[in-house]
Structure formats: C-alpha cells, structure tokens
Design an enzyme around this catalytic site. Structure first.
Site, short mmCIF file in Angstrom:
data_model
loop_
_atom_site.label_atom_id
_atom_site.label_comp_id
_atom_site.label_asym_id
_atom_site.label_seq_id
_atom_site.Cartn_x
_atom_site.Cartn_y
_atom_site.Cartn_z
N THR A 230 1.63 -5.04 4.09
CA THR A 230 1.49 -5.45 5.23
C THR A 230 0.61 -6.79 5.55
OG1 THR A 230 -0.77 -4.40 5.47
CG2 THR A 230 1.04 -3.19 6.18
N THR B 153 0.80 -1.07 -0.10
CA THR B 153 0.07 0.07 0.10
C THR B 153 0.97 1.47 0.05
OG1 THR B 153 -1.77 -1.07 1.34
CG2 THR B 153 -1.60 1.27 1.35
#
Ligand code: ASN
Length: 338
Positions: A92, A15
């Site tokens: 993540t 991200t």
C-alpha cells in the site's frame, strides 16, 4: 471449454502476502499462493479462474522503483490477449504511484487492471486481504471496466487519482478530486458514467523507465540549495509541490535564480498542490509568476503521485520538452480535469 473468466494475478509484494519476521512483516515467497490455494471461497464457480504469478524478489512497496512499474506493465501487456482482466497485488505504501504509472503506461489497454493489497496479511486474524482480493478479482472480470482501478475496502477508485490516506484504516485510499468509480458493499456497484470509454487496445511501452525526475515539497524557509540539488544534472524533470493554487516563496532571490537556471538547462517543471483537494492555477497569484517564467506547467487537479509518475513516463517515452509540457497538462488517462 469453461466460460469462466480468466484473471491474471501478479503478486508484486506488499503486506497481503507477508509473514511476521524478527524485523517486522516481510514478503515470503510462496506464502500468498498457498493462502489463495487454501481458500475455498476463491475457487467457487462464481469466482473467475485465477493464474497467480509471484514476482521475484517480492517487494515491500517502499522499495518499488519506476523500473518495477515498467516490469508490471510489460507483464500485463504481453498477456493481454490471454486474459480477461488483471489484478496487481501490491504494497500500500507506494500503491498510488504504481497505479498511476500503470494507467499512463497501459493507456491503450482495453481491459481492466485492478491494483489492490491489504493492511493485514492474508494469513493473519482479521486480514482485510481476502475481501480486497475477492473484490479486485470480481472488478477485473467486468466487461464495462477498461482502465486501471485501485480497489481497497469498499472503494473502487480510478488508479491515477488515488492517494494513500490512512496508514492503518481498512479504507486506506481516497481519490480527492474524483468521486469513486464504484462501491463494494452488499453489491459491487460501478457507476458506468464515470468509467473511461474504449481504448485502442494497442500498448506501446518505452524500453526503459529511467528518466531522472525529482519531487520537491516547498516549505517555509526552504533553502535554495535544495531546489538546486533537485534541478541539477542529470535531472530532466521536477515536480514542485507548491502551496495552495501553486505558489512558492518568492522573497528569496537565490531560489528564483536557481529555478531560472534549471529551466534554462531544459528541466521540465510540473506544479502540483500540497492541498489534497482543489486545483493548481498558476495565474492566480504573483507568487506563481517565477514558475511561469521557468516554463513550469500547472498540474491542475492531479495528485502528486500521478504527476510524478506521468513526468517519468513522458520523459522516458522520448518526447521533446515542449511536447512533454503539452502532454503533462493534457488528460491522458482520466488523471486530471481540464
Ligand atoms: N509496507 C507495506 C508495503 O507497502 C505496507 C502494506 O502493504 N500495507 O509493501
């Protein structure tokens, strides 16, 4: 020559460097490098000199494979003489797996490797990426850190002890069985007594990271066929996520036969707990006995992520099954408490 530290930043994906697309956030080549270039905070005298390398293709970490862990490790190992520290920018979702794998693959490295990412892309309002990147770079420039860490929000954690604990919070990672190595608040504080000591500096990487290992979470009513599939050739290893101290249902004879047959074929079985906190003890309950009979090794207080990455690495390094069992239960990179 300037005495500013030099940090190599590998942008693997995630991200932090993503942009909004019609189908949701996706990594866009060049975007992260641009964001870093245009951020004056990252180019002041207090910040180390950064060399950014964007991988191709950039990954949503949901697509990361063990081969990607090896690629990152190789990238760092070949540059280890040229940089003071390393930052890995990663998604993540599987960051805890990658951080664990890097800790095992780079267990001889004597320099800091800091894995980080973000919940909101760098270019988006309220992004946590800028702070995470800055903290990661400053930790990677420290002389006292000589291990793979994961930095996220205010936490500085041992990489091979981490789990992703929040899908949306800025404090998205935890290390349930080990206190943080440090905290990034007003000051960045690292507890030196918790850090690993000097390593040899030598790194020996396997040619490939492709040992077939499966991961199975036991649940009430699990059919034997699922275990059979998880232990079927070409599987060479299996991580069983058992209950509590490492138990599994023993009322199903088919399940026990399947476990014994897999063990007979030499499949190495490691056992971790579904509990995030605490440790496996295969001698505590009779419902762990079939695992012991199958030669299974208790993973003590290892996370599932670390246990899986460790078994993939050990089997890919070419040790025989008994040696893999011995090493699996040994402390190689601070991943377990003996
Ligand atoms: N899906 C993203 C990834 O793991 C999530 C993130 O980075 N926050 O690549």
């Amino acid at each position: 020559m300037s005495d500013r530290k030099r940090i190599y930043v590998a942008y693997v994906g995630g991200t932090i460097g993503m942009k909004s697309t019609e189908s949701g956030y996706a990594p866009v080549p060049g975007h992260l490098t641009e964001q870093v270039r245009d951020n004056p905070q990252l180019h002041t005298a207090e910040v180390p000199e950064l060399s950014i390398c964007e991988y191709a293709p950039l990954l949503d970490s949901a697509n990361a494979l063990p081969a990607d862990w090896l690629r990152i490790a190789r990238d760092i190992a070949t540059r280890r003489q040229h940089y003071d520290g390393f930052v890995v920018l990663h998604g993540t979702d599987t960051m805890a797996y990658t951080a664990s794998a890097l800790a095992f693959l780079l267990r001889g490295l004597d320099k800091p490797v800091v894995v980080t990412g973000s919940q909101i892309p760098l270019g988006v309002l309220r992004s946590d990426g800028r702070q995470n990147l800055l903290t990661a770079v400053l930790v990677a420039a420290r002389d006292d850190v000589r291990e793979v860490c994961l930095v996220f929000g205010s936490h500085i954690l041992r990489g091979c002890r981490t789990v992703k604990s929040s899908a949306s919070g800025f404090e998205a990672f935890a290390s349930p069985n080990l206190p943080p190595l440090g905290m990034a608040g007003v000051q960045i504080q690292v507890d030196e007594s918790r850090l690993l000591g000097h390593a040899s500096g030598a790194v020996g990487l396997p040619m490939d990271l492709d040992a077939p290992v499966n991961l199975l979470r036991v649940y009430p009513g699990m059919p034997a066929g699922l275990l059979e599939a998880a232990m079927a050739p070409p599987a060479r290893g299996l991580i069983v996520e058992g209950y509590g101290a490492g138990t599994l249902p023993t009322h199903d004879a088919a399940l026990l036969r399947t476990l014994a047959a897999g063990a007979e074929r030499g499949v190495v079985v490691g056992v971790v707990s579904q509990c995030v906190d605490g440790r496996v003890d295969l001698n505590a309950y009779a419902t762990s006995q079939p695992l012991i009979e199958a030669g299974a090794v208790g993973g003590l207080d290892m996370t599932t992520e670390a246990a899986y990455a460790k078994l993939v690495v050990l089997l890919s390094e070419g040790h025989d099954p008994d040696e893999v069992r011995r090493l699996f239960a040994s402390d190689l990179a601070g991943e377990l408490t003996v």
